[in-house]
Design a protein around this motif. Structure first.
Motif, mmCIF file in Angstrom:
data_model
loop_
_atom_site.group_PDB
_atom_site.id
_atom_site.type_symbol
_atom_site.label_atom_id
_atom_site.label_comp_id
_atom_site.label_asym_id
_atom_site.label_seq_id
_atom_site.Cartn_x
_atom_site.Cartn_y
_atom_site.Cartn_z
ATOM 1 N N ARG A 227 -8.271 5.339 0.631
ATOM 2 C CA ARG A 227 -8.679 4.183 1.447
ATOM 3 C C ARG A 227 -7.661 3.049 1.315
ATOM 4 O O ARG A 227 -7.273 2.421 2.287
ATOM 5 C CB ARG A 227 -10.069 3.719 1.018
ATOM 6 C CG ARG A 227 -10.669 2.715 1.965
ATOM 7 C CD ARG A 227 -12.190 2.662 1.900
ATOM 8 N NE ARG A 227 -12.674 2.723 0.543
ATOM 9 C CZ ARG A 227 -13.676 3.494 0.139
ATOM 10 N NH1 ARG A 227 -14.292 4.266 0.971
ATOM 11 N NH2 ARG A 227 -14.063 3.494 -1.127
ATOM 12 N N ASP A 228 -7.211 2.790 0.060
ATOM 13 C CA ASP A 228 -6.267 1.687 -0.168
ATOM 14 C C ASP A 228 -4.904 1.957 0.487
ATOM 15 O O ASP A 228 -4.249 1.046 0.982
ATOM 16 C CB ASP A 228 -6.075 1.442 -1.671
ATOM 17 C CG ASP A 228 -7.315 0.820 -2.321
ATOM 18 O OD1 ASP A 228 -8.236 0.419 -1.590
ATOM 19 O OD2 ASP A 228 -7.357 0.747 -3.564
ATOM 20 N N GLN A 229 -4.484 3.242 0.472
ATOM 21 C CA GLN A 229 -3.158 3.576 1.011
ATOM 22 C C GLN A 229 -3.154 3.673 2.530
ATOM 23 O O GLN A 229 -2.139 3.405 3.166
ATOM 24 C CB GLN A 229 -2.673 4.914 0.434
ATOM 25 C CG GLN A 229 -2.240 4.792 -1.005
ATOM 26 C CD GLN A 229 -2.212 6.146 -1.719
ATOM 27 O OE1 GLN A 229 -2.564 7.179 -1.163
ATOM 28 N NE2 GLN A 229 -1.815 6.133 -2.979
ATOM 29 N N LEU B 50 -11.182 -10.934 5.966
ATOM 30 C CA LEU B 50 -11.434 -11.279 4.566
ATOM 31 C C LEU B 50 -10.110 -11.493 3.837
ATOM 32 O O LEU B 50 -9.928 -12.466 3.100
ATOM 33 C CB LEU B 50 -12.226 -10.167 3.852
ATOM 34 C CG LEU B 50 -12.285 -10.350 2.322
ATOM 35 C CD1 LEU B 50 -13.062 -11.608 1.949
ATOM 36 C CD2 LEU B 50 -12.869 -9.133 1.635
ATOM 37 N N ARG B 51 -9.160 -10.605 4.051
ATOM 38 C CA ARG B 51 -7.872 -10.709 3.346
ATOM 39 C C ARG B 51 -7.220 -12.061 3.667
ATOM 40 O O ARG B 51 -6.613 -12.674 2.806
ATOM 41 C CB ARG B 51 -6.940 -9.546 3.705
ATOM 42 C CG ARG B 51 -7.533 -8.176 3.426
ATOM 43 C CD ARG B 51 -6.474 -7.084 3.370
ATOM 44 N NE ARG B 51 -5.690 -7.176 2.158
ATOM 45 C CZ ARG B 51 -5.994 -6.593 1.005
ATOM 46 N NH1 ARG B 51 -7.051 -5.827 0.899
ATOM 47 N NH2 ARG B 51 -5.229 -6.747 -0.058
ATOM 48 N N LYS B 52 -7.395 -12.522 4.914
ATOM 49 C CA LYS B 52 -6.819 -13.824 5.302
ATOM 50 C C LYS B 52 -7.482 -14.960 4.532
ATOM 51 O O LYS B 52 -6.806 -15.881 4.072
ATOM 52 C CB LYS B 52 -6.978 -14.048 6.807
ATOM 53 C CG LYS B 52 -6.001 -13.222 7.608
ATOM 54 C CD LYS B 52 -5.900 -13.737 9.025
ATOM 55 C CE LYS B 52 -4.759 -13.057 9.747
ATOM 56 N NZ LYS B 52 -5.077 -12.773 11.138
ATOM 57 N N TYR C 166 -11.861 -9.270 -4.744
ATOM 58 C CA TYR C 166 -12.509 -8.316 -3.836
ATOM 59 C C TYR C 166 -13.813 -7.796 -4.445
ATOM 60 O O TYR C 166 -14.792 -7.553 -3.742
ATOM 61 C CB TYR C 166 -11.535 -7.180 -3.484
ATOM 62 C CG TYR C 166 -10.382 -7.690 -2.649
ATOM 63 C CD1 TYR C 166 -10.511 -7.823 -1.274
ATOM 64 C CD2 TYR C 166 -9.194 -8.113 -3.245
ATOM 65 C CE1 TYR C 166 -9.474 -8.345 -0.501
ATOM 66 C CE2 TYR C 166 -8.152 -8.643 -2.492
ATOM 67 C CZ TYR C 166 -8.305 -8.753 -1.117
ATOM 68 O OH TYR C 166 -7.292 -9.288 -0.362
ATOM 69 N N ARG C 167 -13.821 -7.640 -5.762
ATOM 70 C CA ARG C 167 -15.056 -7.209 -6.435
ATOM 71 C C ARG C 167 -16.144 -8.280 -6.290
ATOM 72 O O ARG C 167 -17.311 -7.975 -6.060
ATOM 73 C CB ARG C 167 -14.774 -6.940 -7.924
ATOM 74 C CG ARG C 167 -13.976 -5.664 -8.157
ATOM 75 C CD ARG C 167 -13.533 -5.536 -9.606
ATOM 76 N NE ARG C 167 -12.815 -4.300 -9.849
ATOM 77 C CZ ARG C 167 -13.379 -3.161 -10.247
ATOM 78 N NH1 ARG C 167 -14.672 -3.124 -10.510
ATOM 79 N NH2 ARG C 167 -12.656 -2.077 -10.421
ATOM 80 N N ILE C 168 -15.761 -9.559 -6.430
ATOM 81 C CA ILE C 168 -16.726 -10.657 -6.293
ATOM 82 C C ILE C 168 -17.308 -10.661 -4.877
ATOM 83 O O ILE C 168 -18.505 -10.834 -4.680
ATOM 84 C CB ILE C 168 -16.050 -12.014 -6.607
ATOM 85 C CG1 ILE C 168 -15.765 -12.115 -8.097
ATOM 86 C CG2 ILE C 168 -16.908 -13.182 -6.131
ATOM 87 C CD1 ILE C 168 -14.889 -13.305 -8.483
HETATM 88 O O1 CDP Z 1 -9.692 -1.917 -11.536
HETATM 89 P P1 CDP Z 1 -9.118 -1.170 -10.383
HETATM 90 O O2 CDP Z 1 -7.628 -0.988 -10.449
HETATM 91 O O3 CDP Z 1 -9.826 0.093 -10.088
HETATM 92 O O4 CDP Z 1 -9.420 -2.038 -9.097
HETATM 93 P P2 CDP Z 1 -9.180 -3.563 -8.823
HETATM 94 O O5 CDP Z 1 -7.759 -3.959 -9.073
HETATM 95 O O6 CDP Z 1 -10.233 -4.365 -9.489
HETATM 96 O O7 CDP Z 1 -9.403 -3.610 -7.231
HETATM 97 C C1 CDP Z 1 -10.604 -3.163 -6.629
HETATM 98 C C2 CDP Z 1 -10.311 -2.860 -5.165
HETATM 99 O O8 CDP Z 1 -9.974 -4.081 -4.522
HETATM 100 C C3 CDP Z 1 -9.149 -1.918 -4.899
HETATM 101 O O9 CDP Z 1 -9.530 -0.570 -4.840
HETATM 102 C C4 CDP Z 1 -8.608 -2.404 -3.564
HETATM 103 O O10 CDP Z 1 -9.238 -1.769 -2.492
HETATM 104 C C5 CDP Z 1 -8.983 -3.866 -3.526
HETATM 105 N N1 CDP Z 1 -7.820 -4.722 -3.745
HETATM 106 C C6 CDP Z 1 -7.019 -5.018 -2.666
HETATM 107 O O11 CDP Z 1 -7.237 -4.524 -1.570
HETATM 108 N N2 CDP Z 1 -5.970 -5.869 -2.808
HETATM 109 C C7 CDP Z 1 -5.687 -6.410 -3.991
HETATM 110 N N3 CDP Z 1 -4.679 -7.237 -4.087
HETATM 111 C C8 CDP Z 1 -6.468 -6.098 -5.117
HETATM 112 C C9 CDP Z 1 -7.536 -5.234 -4.975
#
Ligand code: CDP
Length: 220
Positions: free
Chosen positions: A180-182, A105-107, A40-42
């Motif tokens: 946002r994630d939850q 995107l997730r798909k 997701y970062r990429i």
């Molecule tokens: O390093 P940190 O735990 O802060 O974040 P990360 O694991 O690098 O993930 C960055 C963001 O990607 C998260 O805040 C999620 O919104 C998203 N993510 C996600 O939606 N699903 C995943 N399986 C992993 C990350």
């Protein structure tokens, strides 16, 4: 995907330490490691470079289909260019959580994540590893810590990497990112029904790693 290959999922909120624990567990077992957050970062980085708004679900999904993403040991490459530290900034963490709300995107990313599931086994870390990507994993861990402990850990990580760090800003960002994630509709951050909860406020990294290894030994 081969269901005979053992998968350990480690999900949890930002800066809970799950990445460090997951990597060490993978090394200890000789398993592959999936850092799904890096994907997701990429995507956040690539879309920013192409001036695609993080709110534009369709354009983000289209863009992600054409990306060449490679992991070589601890290094991450996007279209053959190393982006290991570029994706680790707080800005890309924020961007990742914004692009991650989009179902299209997730798909696109599902297949890439499943491809990591290879013998002799996989440790996968993220938000939806146990709930969506590897729902049949024999061991699911939900690794968490209090917001203050997580903010302190993230602050320390940035200081160690000689990056600018402001504790109050980090705490605020964590709270926003958690919310946002939850609360997103697609694959929200939630503990799987069959996951074990690992609270790490008072645990060292090696205690957390040993806890996961110990649980895993009981499954095999
Ligand atoms: O390093 P940190 O735990 O802060 O974040 P990360 O694991 O690098 O993930 C960055 C963001 O990607 C998260 O805040 C999620 O919104 C998203 N993510 C996600 O939606 N699903 C995943 N399986 C992993 C990350």
């Amino acid at each position: 995907m081969n269901s005979a290959i053992p998968v350990i999922t480690i999900d949890g909120p930002s800066a809970s330490g799950k990445g460090t624990v997951a990597q060490l567990v993978a090394t200890e077992l000789g398993f592959h490691y999936l850092d799904s957050g890096a994907l997701y970062r990429i995507v956040a980085l690539a879309t920013q470079q192409q001036n695609i708004a993080w709110s534009n679900a369709q354009a983000i999904a289209e863009c992600s289909k054409s990306l060449a993403i490679t992991f070589i040991n601890d290094q991450v490459f996007l279209n053959n260019k190393e982006v290991t530290s570029d994706i680790r900034t707080e800005a890309m963490g924020k961007g990742a959580s914004q692009v991650a709300v989009h179902e299209p995107l997730r798909k696109v990313l599902i297949e890439i994540q499943h491809a990591f599931c290879k013998a002799p086994g996989l440790v996968a870390d993220g938000r939806d590893m146990g709930t969506v990507i590897f729902p049949d994993a024999p061991l699911k861990v939900f690794l968490t810590a209090s917001t203050e402990v997580r903010a302190t850990r993230r602050y320390q990580q940035l200081i160690n990497k000689k990056q600018a760090a402001n504790y109050d800003g980090i705490l605020q960002d964590l709270l926003e990112r958690d919310a946002r994630d939850q609360n997103r509709a697609s694959a929200p951050l939630i503990m799987a029904n069959d996951a074990v909860l690992l609270e790490t406020d008072n645990l060292t990294i090696s205690q957390a790693v040993n806890y996961v290894l110990d649980k895993y030994q009981r499954f095999i």
